[in-house]
Design a protein around this motif. Structure first.
Motif, mmCIF file in Angstrom:
data_model
loop_
_atom_site.group_PDB
_atom_site.id
_atom_site.type_symbol
_atom_site.label_atom_id
_atom_site.label_comp_id
_atom_site.label_asym_id
_atom_site.label_seq_id
_atom_site.Cartn_x
_atom_site.Cartn_y
_atom_site.Cartn_z
ATOM 1 N N ILE A 204 10.278 76.068 47.488
ATOM 2 C CA ILE A 204 9.547 75.166 48.382
ATOM 3 C C ILE A 204 10.429 73.981 48.774
ATOM 4 O O ILE A 204 10.444 73.548 49.935
ATOM 5 N N GLY A 205 11.183 73.431 47.807
ATOM 6 C CA GLY A 205 12.108 72.346 48.121
ATOM 7 C C GLY A 205 13.144 72.760 49.144
ATOM 8 O O GLY A 205 13.463 72.001 50.072
ATOM 9 N N THR B 207 1.099 63.752 42.288
ATOM 10 C CA THR B 207 1.768 64.955 42.825
ATOM 11 C C THR B 207 2.768 65.546 41.837
ATOM 12 O O THR B 207 3.811 66.073 42.227
ATOM 13 N N LEU B 208 2.454 65.457 40.535
ATOM 14 C CA LEU B 208 3.242 66.135 39.515
ATOM 15 C C LEU B 208 2.590 67.478 39.207
ATOM 16 O O LEU B 208 1.514 67.792 39.717
ATOM 17 N N ALA C 282 0.171 74.014 46.340
ATOM 18 C CA ALA C 282 1.182 73.886 47.394
ATOM 19 C C ALA C 282 0.514 73.663 48.751
ATOM 20 O O ALA C 282 0.969 72.854 49.563
ATOM 21 N N ARG C 283 -0.590 74.361 48.995
ATOM 22 C CA ARG C 283 -1.287 74.203 50.277
ATOM 23 C C ARG C 283 -1.873 72.808 50.418
ATOM 24 O O ARG C 283 -1.783 72.180 51.475
ATOM 25 N N VAL D 208 3.553 76.824 54.838
ATOM 26 C CA VAL D 208 4.119 78.169 54.827
ATOM 27 C C VAL D 208 3.431 79.055 53.801
ATOM 28 O O VAL D 208 3.485 80.276 53.888
ATOM 29 N N VAL D 209 2.756 78.448 52.813
ATOM 30 C CA VAL D 209 2.103 79.268 51.798
ATOM 31 C C VAL D 209 0.961 80.095 52.377
ATOM 32 O O VAL D 209 0.492 81.026 51.738
ATOM 33 N N GLU D 210 0.497 79.766 53.576
ATOM 34 C CA GLU D 210 -0.539 80.598 54.182
ATOM 35 C C GLU D 210 -0.049 82.038 54.340
ATOM 36 O O GLU D 210 -0.826 82.984 54.241
ATOM 37 N N GLU D 211 1.248 82.208 54.577
ATOM 38 C CA GLU D 211 1.802 83.554 54.719
ATOM 39 C C GLU D 211 1.845 84.283 53.382
ATOM 40 O O GLU D 211 2.011 85.502 53.345
ATOM 41 N N LEU D 212 1.706 83.558 52.289
ATOM 42 C CA LEU D 212 1.713 84.185 50.973
ATOM 43 C C LEU D 212 0.385 84.844 50.629
ATOM 44 O O LEU D 212 0.227 85.372 49.541
#
Length: 400
Positions: A172-173, A241-242, A350-351, A357-361
């Motif tokens: 993701i980074g 956000t950890l 992540a979402r 982009v995680v929607e594609e996952l």
């Protein structure tokens, strides 16, 4: 006459919890299968994309409660990890690293063969490295199992969680850096956030045992104190956000080595922990969409099979070196099958963090649904075949 829709909406989660609990109790009694498989089936059926009883998943209080439930389970998993055993027998850790890397490579190649973009294939491979601690800990507690296979599955699950979270966040980074040229945010996602999560969990693991010693009654109050601390830890990580999952695992691991007793009678954190477990599996399955499952079903079946073969082969390759037979190595690899809740919550985090982009996952939806139902059954069978569950003859020689 009052409007019934708001009233029914407010009752959706309590009613769903009651239905899931009943399904788990009767389903387990009639079939002998793990209760959590039935929790998942009810959550999927009642989800917003299916019958529509439950609302669409969001970052509201139910999601936070699911994180708390998962945090409690990860704390318990961390508390059961014996670092001294891993130092004495490093081949267990080597086997875990081998099966995780083999799984990553195998799933990555399969995803590319099915036409997935390279970035999505990398994310699928990273997620597939993991094993769901929620399923593992719940089934092991339910079966009251102990022995070599049980201990190895617990230790490898913890290792897989860390490796999968690190790999997923690193990818993701990389995506953030490539898309927005934001080096600071990319570094935060890949390294700083995870290091901070480990650190804050370790701090809690030092402070809470010290506090329990100060009040001079650690055995009686340990369960409540650990539960409250885990709730606070998850809330802090969520606000900052950890990663609450790495932090809770680190908390349990550090607390165990501070020598504060966590009574066996309070595994699952008692009745409240049991209730939160029902909510966790109900919530996780309710986020799935039958249309995405149908679309990704062909890829899902191949990924599940390849992932299982890779994990089993990786553990078996080091079975003799780590002190067990190939049979027990195979059963340990088989026990690493569960994946669902771990993947669902990572994708949801992540979402909510804005990584679109995680929607594609969602191609992973079919994989998670398959393992939501069959993962608990597989680990249950592995423990029974190893004769380590309470329904079988106890293992005479088990890991310390």
């Amino acid at each position: 006459m009052p409007d019934l829709l708001p009233i029914l909406t407010s009752l959706a989660w309590p009613i769903a919890l009651a239905v899931a609990w009943l399904a788990g109790e009767f389903g387990q009694r009639w079939t002998g299968l793990p209760r959590i498989s039935f929790y998942g089936l009810v959550g999927f059926a009642l989800g917003a994309s299916q019958i529509g009883v439950l609302p669409a998943p969001d970052a509201g209080p139910v999601a936070l409660l699911a994180d708390v439930a998962f945090g409690l389970i990860l704390f318990e998993l961390g508390y059961r990890i014996n670092l001294r055993w891993l130092r004495v027998n490093p081949w267990v850790g080597v086997a875990g690293l081998a099966e995780a890397l083999l799984t990553f490579a195998a799933v990555y190649l399969v995803a590319l063969a099915f036409g997935s973009p390279q970035l999505i294939a990398l994310m699928m491979a990273a997620l597939s490295m993991g094993t769901s601690p929620a399923t593992i800990v719940r089934v092991i507690n339910e079966q009251r199992s102990s022995g070599q296979v049980t201990e190895r599955v617990l230790h490898l699950t913890a290792q897989n969680c860390v490796l999968a979270v690190f790999a997923f966040n690193a990818i993701i980074g990389f995506w953030i850096f490539r898309t927005f040229d934001a080096l600071g945010e990319a570094l935060w996602q890949s390294t700083v956030g995870l290091a901070g999560s480990l650190l804050i969990g370790a701090v809690f693991g030092l402070v809470v045992p010290a506090l329990l010693r100060t009040i001079h009654n650690p055995r009686q109050d340990a369960t409540v104190a650990f539960a409250l601390a885990t709730v606070l830890l998850v809330a802090i990580c969520d606000a900052g956000t950890l990663s609450p999952y790495i932090a809770a695992l680190s908390f349990g691991l550090t607390a165990r080595h501070r020598r504060v007793a966590f009574s066996k009678a309070q595994r699952n954190f008692g009745p409240l922990g049991e209730l939160l477990t029902v909510l966790l599996f109900l919530y996780a399955a309710s986020t799935l969409d039958w249309r995405q499952i149908a679309t990704g079903s062909a890829l899902a079946v191949i990924v599940v099979l390849v992932r299982q073969i890779a994990k089993t082969a990786g553990v078996m390759a080091f079975a003799h070196l780590s002190g067990v037979s190939w049979r027990k190595g195979a059963l340990t690899g088989l026990g690493l099958a569960p994946l669902s809740v771990f993947v669902i919550l990572l994708i949801e985090h992540a979402r909510h963090a804005g990584v679109h982009v995680v929607e594609e996952l969602r191609a992973m939806a079919a994989v998670t649904m398959l393992l939501e139902v069959f993962g608990p059954v597989i680990i249950q069978r592995a423990l029974v075949w190893a004769r380590e569950s309470s329904t079988e003859a106890p293992e005479q020689n088990h890991a310390a």
